[in-house]
Design a protein around this motif. Structure first.
Motif, PDB file in Angstrom:
ATOM      1  N   GLY B  71     -28.365 -87.157  10.576  1.00 12.99           N
ATOM      2  CA  GLY B  71     -28.588 -86.963  12.011  1.00 12.99           C
ATOM      3  C   GLY B  71     -27.298 -87.166  12.795  1.00 12.99           C
ATOM      4  O   GLY B  71     -26.966 -86.373  13.672  1.00 12.99           O
ATOM      5  N   ALA B  72     -26.565 -88.227  12.444  1.00 14.47           N
ATOM      6  CA  ALA B  72     -25.325 -88.517  13.169  1.00 14.47           C
ATOM      7  C   ALA B  72     -24.286 -87.436  12.906  1.00 14.47           C
ATOM      8  O   ALA B  72     -23.577 -87.011  13.826  1.00 14.47           O
ATOM      9  CB  ALA B  72     -24.781 -89.883  12.755  1.00 14.47           C
ATOM     10  N   ALA B  75     -25.265 -84.433  14.873  1.00 11.09           N
ATOM     11  CA  ALA B  75     -24.963 -84.645  16.285  1.00 11.09           C
ATOM     12  C   ALA B  75     -23.479 -84.438  16.545  1.00 11.09           C
ATOM     13  O   ALA B  75     -23.093 -83.747  17.491  1.00 11.09           O
ATOM     14  CB  ALA B  75     -25.389 -86.049  16.712  1.00 11.09           C
ATOM     15  N   THR B 112     -33.238 -86.189  15.420  1.00 12.31           N
ATOM     16  CA  THR B 112     -32.286 -87.286  15.655  1.00 12.31           C
ATOM     17  C   THR B 112     -30.961 -86.735  16.149  1.00 12.31           C
ATOM     18  O   THR B 112     -30.369 -87.277  17.089  1.00 12.31           O
ATOM     19  CB  THR B 112     -32.068 -88.081  14.360  1.00 12.31           C
ATOM     20  N   LEU B 115     -31.393 -85.867  19.899  1.00  7.21           N
ATOM     21  CA  LEU B 115     -31.533 -87.001  20.811  1.00  7.21           C
ATOM     22  C   LEU B 115     -30.243 -87.828  20.854  1.00  7.21           C
ATOM     23  O   LEU B 115     -29.766 -88.200  21.929  1.00  7.21           O
ATOM     24  CB  LEU B 115     -32.712 -87.876  20.365  1.00  7.21           C
ATOM     25  N   VAL B 116     -29.682 -88.099  19.676  1.00  8.02           N
ATOM     26  CA  VAL B 116     -28.510 -88.978  19.625  1.00  8.02           C
ATOM     27  C   VAL B 116     -27.295 -88.336  20.275  1.00  8.02           C
ATOM     28  O   VAL B 116     -26.568 -88.988  21.022  1.00  8.02           O
ATOM     29  CB  VAL B 116     -28.220 -89.393  18.166  1.00  8.02           C
ATOM     30  N   SER B 117     -27.095 -87.031  20.047  1.00  8.63           N
ATOM     31  CA  SER B 117     -25.924 -86.425  20.685  1.00  8.63           C
ATOM     32  C   SER B 117     -26.084 -86.486  22.198  1.00  8.63           C
ATOM     33  O   SER B 117     -25.106 -86.663  22.922  1.00  8.63           O
ATOM     34  CB  SER B 117     -25.718 -84.994  20.205  1.00  8.63           C
ATOM     35  N   PHE B 119     -27.493 -88.859  23.873  1.00 10.05           N
ATOM     36  CA  PHE B 119     -27.183 -90.207  24.373  1.00 10.05           C
ATOM     37  C   PHE B 119     -25.750 -90.235  24.894  1.00 10.05           C
ATOM     38  O   PHE B 119     -25.406 -90.986  25.794  1.00 10.05           O
ATOM     39  CB  PHE B 119     -27.265 -91.246  23.251  1.00 10.05           C
ATOM     40  N   PHE B 120     -24.893 -89.424  24.266  1.00  8.84           N
ATOM     41  CA  PHE B 120     -23.478 -89.455  24.608  1.00  8.84           C
ATOM     42  C   PHE B 120     -23.074 -88.312  25.532  1.00  8.84           C
ATOM     43  O   PHE B 120     -22.177 -88.462  26.340  1.00  8.84           O
ATOM     44  CB  PHE B 120     -22.637 -89.400  23.324  1.00  8.84           C
ATOM     45  N   LEU B 121     -23.761 -87.170  25.401  1.00 12.42           N
ATOM     46  CA  LEU B 121     -23.416 -86.025  26.236  1.00 12.42           C
ATOM     47  C   LEU B 121     -24.250 -85.978  27.506  1.00 12.42           C
ATOM     48  O   LEU B 121     -23.959 -85.216  28.415  1.00 12.42           O
ATOM     49  CB  LEU B 121     -23.634 -84.729  25.454  1.00 12.42           C
ATOM     50  N   GLY B 122     -25.333 -86.776  27.574  1.00 13.02           N
ATOM     51  CA  GLY B 122     -26.227 -86.759  28.729  1.00 13.02           C
ATOM     52  C   GLY B 122     -27.543 -86.072  28.386  1.00 13.02           C
ATOM     53  O   GLY B 122     -27.530 -84.967  27.844  1.00 13.02           O
ATOM     54  N   GLN B 123     -28.641 -86.748  28.689  1.00 15.17           N
ATOM     55  CA  GLN B 123     -29.950 -86.142  28.447  1.00 15.17           C
ATOM     56  C   GLN B 123     -30.245 -85.144  29.551  1.00 15.17           C
ATOM     57  O   GLN B 123     -29.824 -85.319  30.677  1.00 15.17           O
ATOM     58  CB  GLN B 123     -31.059 -87.204  28.456  1.00 15.17           C
ATOM     59  N   TRP B 126     -33.772 -80.290  28.629  1.00 17.62           N
ATOM     60  CA  TRP B 126     -33.831 -79.571  27.354  1.00 17.62           C
ATOM     61  C   TRP B 126     -33.986 -80.510  26.169  1.00 17.62           C
ATOM     62  O   TRP B 126     -34.326 -80.066  25.081  1.00 17.62           O
ATOM     63  CB  TRP B 126     -32.545 -78.762  27.191  1.00 17.62           C
TER      64      TRP B 126
ATOM     65  N   PHE C   6     -23.448 -92.095  27.584  1.00 20.17           N
ATOM     66  CA  PHE C   6     -23.359 -91.433  28.872  1.00 20.17           C
ATOM     67  C   PHE C   6     -23.698 -92.430  29.978  1.00 20.17           C
ATOM     68  O   PHE C   6     -23.137 -92.410  31.058  1.00 20.17           O
ATOM     69  CB  PHE C   6     -24.342 -90.257  28.888  1.00 20.17           C
ATOM     70  N   ASN C 131     -30.475 -90.677  33.047  1.00 24.16           N
ATOM     71  CA  ASN C 131     -29.277 -91.018  32.268  1.00 24.16           C
ATOM     72  C   ASN C 131     -28.587 -92.270  32.782  1.00 24.16           C
ATOM     73  O   ASN C 131     -27.997 -93.013  32.007  1.00 24.16           O
ATOM     74  CB  ASN C 131     -28.273 -89.859  32.318  1.00 24.16           C
ATOM     75  N   LEU C 154     -32.998 -93.790  14.709  1.00 26.43           N
ATOM     76  CA  LEU C 154     -32.291 -93.391  15.917  1.00 26.43           C
ATOM     77  C   LEU C 154     -31.167 -94.361  16.249  1.00 26.43           C
ATOM     78  O   LEU C 154     -30.061 -93.945  16.589  1.00 26.43           O
ATOM     79  CB  LEU C 154     -33.268 -93.286  17.086  1.00 26.43           C
ATOM     80  N   PHE C 161     -22.609 -92.564  15.443  1.00 26.32           N
ATOM     81  CA  PHE C 161     -22.056 -91.374  16.088  1.00 26.32           C
ATOM     82  C   PHE C 161     -20.560 -91.507  16.456  1.00 26.32           C
ATOM     83  O   PHE C 161     -19.766 -90.655  16.078  1.00 26.32           O
ATOM     84  CB  PHE C 161     -22.902 -91.015  17.313  1.00 26.32           C
TER      85      PHE C 161
END
Lengths: 552, 231, 309
Positions: B71-72, B75, B112, B115-117, B119-123, B126, C6, C131, C154, C161
């Protein structure tokens, strides 16, 4: 009653014809601090895993003989009890953390034990305050430093309140300061908390004297066992002693008492020699012959996009045949310096000029110059082919020079003949590093840059690496390497550069830089200060002191 | 018993979506807003059911760690390949994990990664649709393996090609339901036509990636599946 | 930049809410955004959301969300214009197209598309608020309470990551040193270079995962029933915000079932304000939803409130 009682233990990993442990017998007492050492592949990690109940439960394989934990056969003890009673911290902090926040990480073990909330809250709080992690409780675990991560891994185990703590080379991935810090905590756990500690370690300068008992393993068996002094005395004459340099020196020099720390060593020296008669010895400094430089850095500054000024006004010349060790604390710019030399990073101001290169003097190289070899901290980054041979051919193919003669030569030189058709991912760490090195050396570079090549290597592997590099320099090529390992630098480097805060603080021949320094000196160097300056290695110390001992 | 229940939950997660689409299309006169709310409820329910299905399965620490790692990597693949337009290794990683480790693992890897990507790029709105689409890509690959184990290189490439479009269409669902009226198949086609070139590039990237490097990747995954089984 | 979430912790009031009450607040906003199609309602909800985004310090990031929304709005308008035949005010009578039928561009369809664009922007803003309002850790903790395994997958993936991203850089450097030039070559050649990178990445991390699994096993993972460590507190503010959100939802659903807040686009667009608008009702809903914002404002300027809620 002994905590552990091991009888005739033999163990095979799955699909492996060779046993990792052969007929091991030993017992471990309550409250003991046991140090287990030996080369890689000696079976010490397997022993740790047996004691922690991971073998054969997790790893599988075949096991014979018996292990008793507090008088009970370990196979009869259920997994949860075992995990609660015996905690284990592994080598790489990067791979043991599973949660995103510090607090959740510590609570993970207690959660798995099914403890009630109140009990968990107490344990988490206690462990955090004991290890000084309270300020980091909300921190993202991926952002912590290596030392903090390893401390967190320890905290996560301590929260399960084990009575036995096993540490499998916990400091091998840490810098010296973090390692020291970590071992101090371990010492406190043993002394103040009465915890039984089993420490597997290869870097012995900092922990040898802490142990009540030392076990040296070789080839799956126990080779020596006893108090640190007993072991030091017996092991001193072996080829790979696995004892600290100070003990190695006193053992070889034939002293009656074998001190294992600098403090004791100085006491013994004082009894035998007069410090006033100091300066017995000043090794004639290896002259760095002013030959044509291979690489020149003129006023190089480098700033990362986030504004961190990692290099400030670096002016250097690397001459042919030199082996240069770059030392300095974490974040001092060592890796950045190396990457600038390699051309992986472009300086913001100033120039890096490769004069010995095939493409003469090109400050803004865009393609890689095959006359430079670069080995990063992580040998795994170089390995993906099915065989070692293909790995080397891949590099050659990229540079469009497909002579297999070069492959044969490098494989021979790095003694990789047995692995030629083996998948590099099936090799041990030390062997992988050699393959990665080979994949870089195969183009015949004039300048070799290595980032932390000594990290995670045992005494023997370091020696092998040192010999390979020395031979490489002997042929007129140059090596620049970064390291935290002062002992290694003292033994092999001809020149040392000390970096701090992105500046060159000190640059000169190895003996000059290291013997002038207080902290960046070797164990022997610190011990001999005032008796004989300029000594760095046990061999040099022997040259000076042994005649005196014999005369006595 | 638990195993059967987990399977039922898992597959009913998939079942919801086509049923829901049909329902949305049938009621031509319904205000789109009504379906918009329902769409989010349905998508969250579908994902929740599938997670529940995974939860009830027995899995070893090794399986958990491998799924999380894939998953990581999936992502991070979204970022690593940013230099190459429209080559998204995430889809391919989800598909190959599903193919090697089975439908449930495939779903977990795909969702995963999404969702995980984020977390870092912004939810964004979509996120649940991405989770579902990539998860489904992984699961369907697992199904393909059990249905036709000898799908072969070209079959696999075709499957990856299809998923380039499926992925786009699933993501179109939320914009179609939320912002288009009336909800009928013509309007859905119009939405999909708008994203046609984008999806085609994604599909072509997938297929090319699969043809060129599929076997190598599968070999790596098989190697680790073997390792997990040995011990 | 990719080594941190984020989300940004700023110690603000809205960030201190219990994740449950924050999630309910967001969910209510999202529901109402998808329920009402009256431009005034959507504008009202948008103004609250943007104010809340500002209150959690996410205004700069919101501008990026705004850009995406504007781009997507044009697509929405085109699709609606293409497929809708119900509008009366035809601006341009187009040709007959297979599948879609006669292409008539009506004013109503354009208007509908524009309002839907507004809804899109609103939904984007709500996610933007999400966010910055809720720390991913806390969502993961909440999730772990219900499903420990998927929660663990998760959090493990999220933890790894940044390591994966930095490993990508490391591998790129290592390959560069072996003569791989990532910028040169045809698309196919470039792809094969990246595939090598990906292969090394997979191999390395799959190897590591075995050790991670071992560490999990050693910490008794999967040894039986788990318990769950809770570190969230419920404060009076959570009760207040939860109540306000739920009352707003109930009120809105009631009003909506009475036909308030819906706007007739077809066959001819109605008046912006008429009997079906329910201005008072709109204000009631908006007031209820802005309650957390008011509290946030009071909390920041009034020390007394800080200690009490």
């Amino acid at each position: 009653m002994a905590v552990f009682e091991i009888k005739n233990l033999t163990y095979f990993y799955p699909e492996s014809p060779r046993p990792a442990l052969k007929d091991v017998n030993m017992s471990i007492e309550e409250g003991e601090f046991l140090l287990v050492t030996g080369g890689s592949g000696s079976g010490k990690s397997s022993l740790a895993r047996v004691l922690a109940g991971l073998i054969p439960g997790f790893s599988g394989g075949r096991i014979s003989g018996s292990v008793f934990f507090r008088g009970k056969d370990i196979e009869q003890i259920d997994r949860r009890t075992m995990a609660r009673e015996v905690g284990i911290v592994f080598q790489d902090p990067e791979k043991q953390l599973v949660k995103t926040s510090v607090e959740a990480e510590i609570a993970f073990g207690p959660e798995n034990l099914g403890l009630p909330q109140q009990e968990m809250a107490r344990r988490v709080a206690e462990v955090m305050s004991f290890l000084g992690l309270a300020d980091l409780r909300r921190e993202f675990t991926a952002k912590l430093s290596g030392g903090q991560k390893q401390k967190l891994a320890l905290a996560a185990v301590l929260a399960m309140q084990p009575s036995v703590l096993i540490l499998d080379e916990p400091t091998s991935q840490l810098d010296p300061v973090a390692a020291e810090d970590f071992l101090n905590v371990v010492k406190r756990l043993n002394e103040d908390m009465g915890m039984t500690v089993i420490l597997i370690e290869q870097r012995l300068e900092r922990c040898f004297h802490l142990a009540d008992r030392v076990v040296i393993m070789e080839d799956g068996r126990i080779k020596f066992e006893g108090t640190p002094e007993q072991v030091a005395r017996r092991a001193a004459f072996c080829e790979n002693p696995f004892i600290p340099p100070v003990a190695s020196f006193f053992g070889k020099a034939g002293f009656d008492t074998i001190p294992v720390t600098v403090k004791e060593g100085r006491r013994v020296l004082r009894q035998n020699f007069n410090p006033a008669s100091g300066n017995l010895f000043m090794k004639s400094l290896k002259r760095v012959h002013e030959s044509e430089p291979i690489l020149r850095m003129d006023g190089v500054w480098f700033t990362y996009p986030d504004g961190r000024e990692a290099l400030q006004d670096i002016n250097l010349k690397i001459s042919a045949g030199e082996m240069v060790a770059v030392i300095g604390p974490n974040g001092s710019g060592k890796s950045t310096l190396l990457k600038n030399m390699a051309g992986l990073l472009k300086p913001g101001r100033g120039q890096v000029i490769l004069t010995g290169g095939r493409q003469e003097s090109s400050p803004d190289r865009t393609t890689w110059d095959p006359s430079v070899g670069y080995l990063s901290q992580n040998p795994n980054d170089y390995l993906f082919q099915d065989t070692v041979e293909e790995e080397l051919l891949y590099t050659l193919k990229n540079f469009g020079t497909g002579s297999t003669g070069a492959v044969d030569e490098i494989i021979e030189k790095l003694s990789l003949r047995d692995f030629r058709h083996v998948n590099p991912r099936d090799l041990s760490y030390g062997e992988r590093q050699r393959v990665a090195l080979a994949s870089v050396l195969v183009t015949g570079p004039k300048l070799l840059l290595l980032d932390e090549p000594t990290k995670g290597l045992d005494y023997r592997l370091k020696e092998d690496l040192g010999e390979v590099l020395a031979e490489f320099c002997g042929r007129g090529a140059s090596v620049v390497l970064t390291t935290h390992d002062v002992e290694f630098a003292a033994k092999y480097a001809s020149r040392v550069i000390l970096l701090f805060g992105g500046r060159v603080i000190c640059d000169g021949p190895v003996h000059q830089v290291l013997s002038d320094s207080i902290f960046y000196s070797t164990q022997i160097g610190r011990m001999c200060r005032g008796f004989a300056d300029g000594i760095l290695t046990p061999e040099e110390a022997l040259d000076v002191f042994k005649p005196a001992v014999v005369n006595n | 018993m638990k195993k059967v229940l987990s399977k039922i939950l898992f597959w009913s997660g998939f079942g919801i979506i086509p049923v829901f689409m049909a329902a949305a299309m049938s009621g031509k006169t319904t205000i789109s807003g009504e379906w918009g709310v329902a769409a989010y409820i349905v998508i969250f329910a579908a994902i929740a059911l599938m997670y529940l299905g995974f939860e009830l399965e027995t899995s070893s620490p090794r399986e958990i760690a491998v799924i999380a790692v894939l998953g990581a990597v999936g992502a991070a693949g979204r970022i690593a390949f940013a230099a190459l337009p429209n080559v998204q290794p995430t889809t391919f990683i989800a598909i190959s994990s599903g193919y090697v480790f089975g439908p449930t693992a495939g779903f977990m890897v795909g969702s995963t990664a999404a969702l995980v990507s984020n977390f870092f790029l912004g939810q964004g709105p979509w996120t649940p649709w991405q989770m579902f689409a990539w998860g489904l890509a992984g699961s369907s690959a697992g199904m393909v393996k059990s249905l036709s184990p000898r799908i072969g290189r070209w079959g696999m490439a075709f499957f990856c090609l299809l998923w380039g479009y499926f992925f786009g269409w699933i993501l179109n669902l939320w914009s179609w339901i939320g912002f288009v009226k009336p909800l009928n198949w013509q309007s859905f086609i119009a939405v999909c036509a708008a994203s046609f070139w984008f999806d085609t590039l994604h599909a072509a990237g997938n297929a090319a990636f699969c043809l060129l490097f599929g076997p190598g990747f599968m070999k790596i995954l098989e190697r680790f599946r073997h390792k997990m089984e040995v011990t | 930049m990719l080594d941190r979430f984020f989300y940004r912790e700023k110690g603000l009031f809205l960030q201190s809410l219990h994740p449950l009450s924050a999630l309910v607040y967001i969910a209510v906003l999202l529901t109402l955004a998808l329920m009402f199609n009256h431009p005034l309602y959507l504008l009202g909800l948008l103004s609250i959301t943007v104010a809340a985004v500002k209150a959690v310090g996410g205004f700069d990031a919101w501008k990026a969300f705004l850009k995406i929304s504007l781009g997507a709005t044009s697509v929405i308008i085109i699709v609606n214009v293409l497929t809708v035949r119900a509008g009366q005010t035809v601006l341009w009578g187009g040709p007959h197209i297979p599948v879609f039928g006669r292409l008539d561009v009506s004013l109503e369809a354009i208007l509908f598309g524009a309002v839907m664009g507004l809804r899109l922007l609103l939904i984007m803003s709500i996610f933007c608020l999400y966010n910055f309002m809720i720390h991913p850790d806390r969502v993961l903790d909440l999730l772990s309470r219900f499903s420990s395994k998927s929660g663990l997958v998760l959090s493990l993936a999220a933890r790894m990551f940044p390591a994966v991203v930095s490993r990508i850089d490391g591998i790129r450097e290592a390959l560069t040193a072996r003569g791989v030039d990532f910028n040169a070559g045809t698309l196919k050649e470039k792809m094969s270079k990246y595939a090598v990178l990906m292969k090394i990445l997979l191999l390395t991390f799959l190897e590591d995962s075995m050790e991670t699994a071992e560490a999990m096993y050693a910490r008794a993972f999967g040894s039986g029933r788990r318990s769950c460590y809770v570190r969230e507190n419920l404060r009076p503010r959570d009760g207040a915000c939860l109540a306000a959100s739920l009352i707003a939802l109930v009120t809105a659903v009631y009003g909506w079932s009475k036909g308030l807040g819906t706007f007739g686009f077809y066959p001819q667009a109605g008046n912006l304000i008429d009997g079906r608008t329910g201005i008072g009702f709109l204000f009631a809903v908006i007031f209820l939803l802005s309650f957390p914002l008011l509290l946030s404002w009071g909390w920041h300027i009034w020390p007394f409130l800080k200690s009490k809620i």
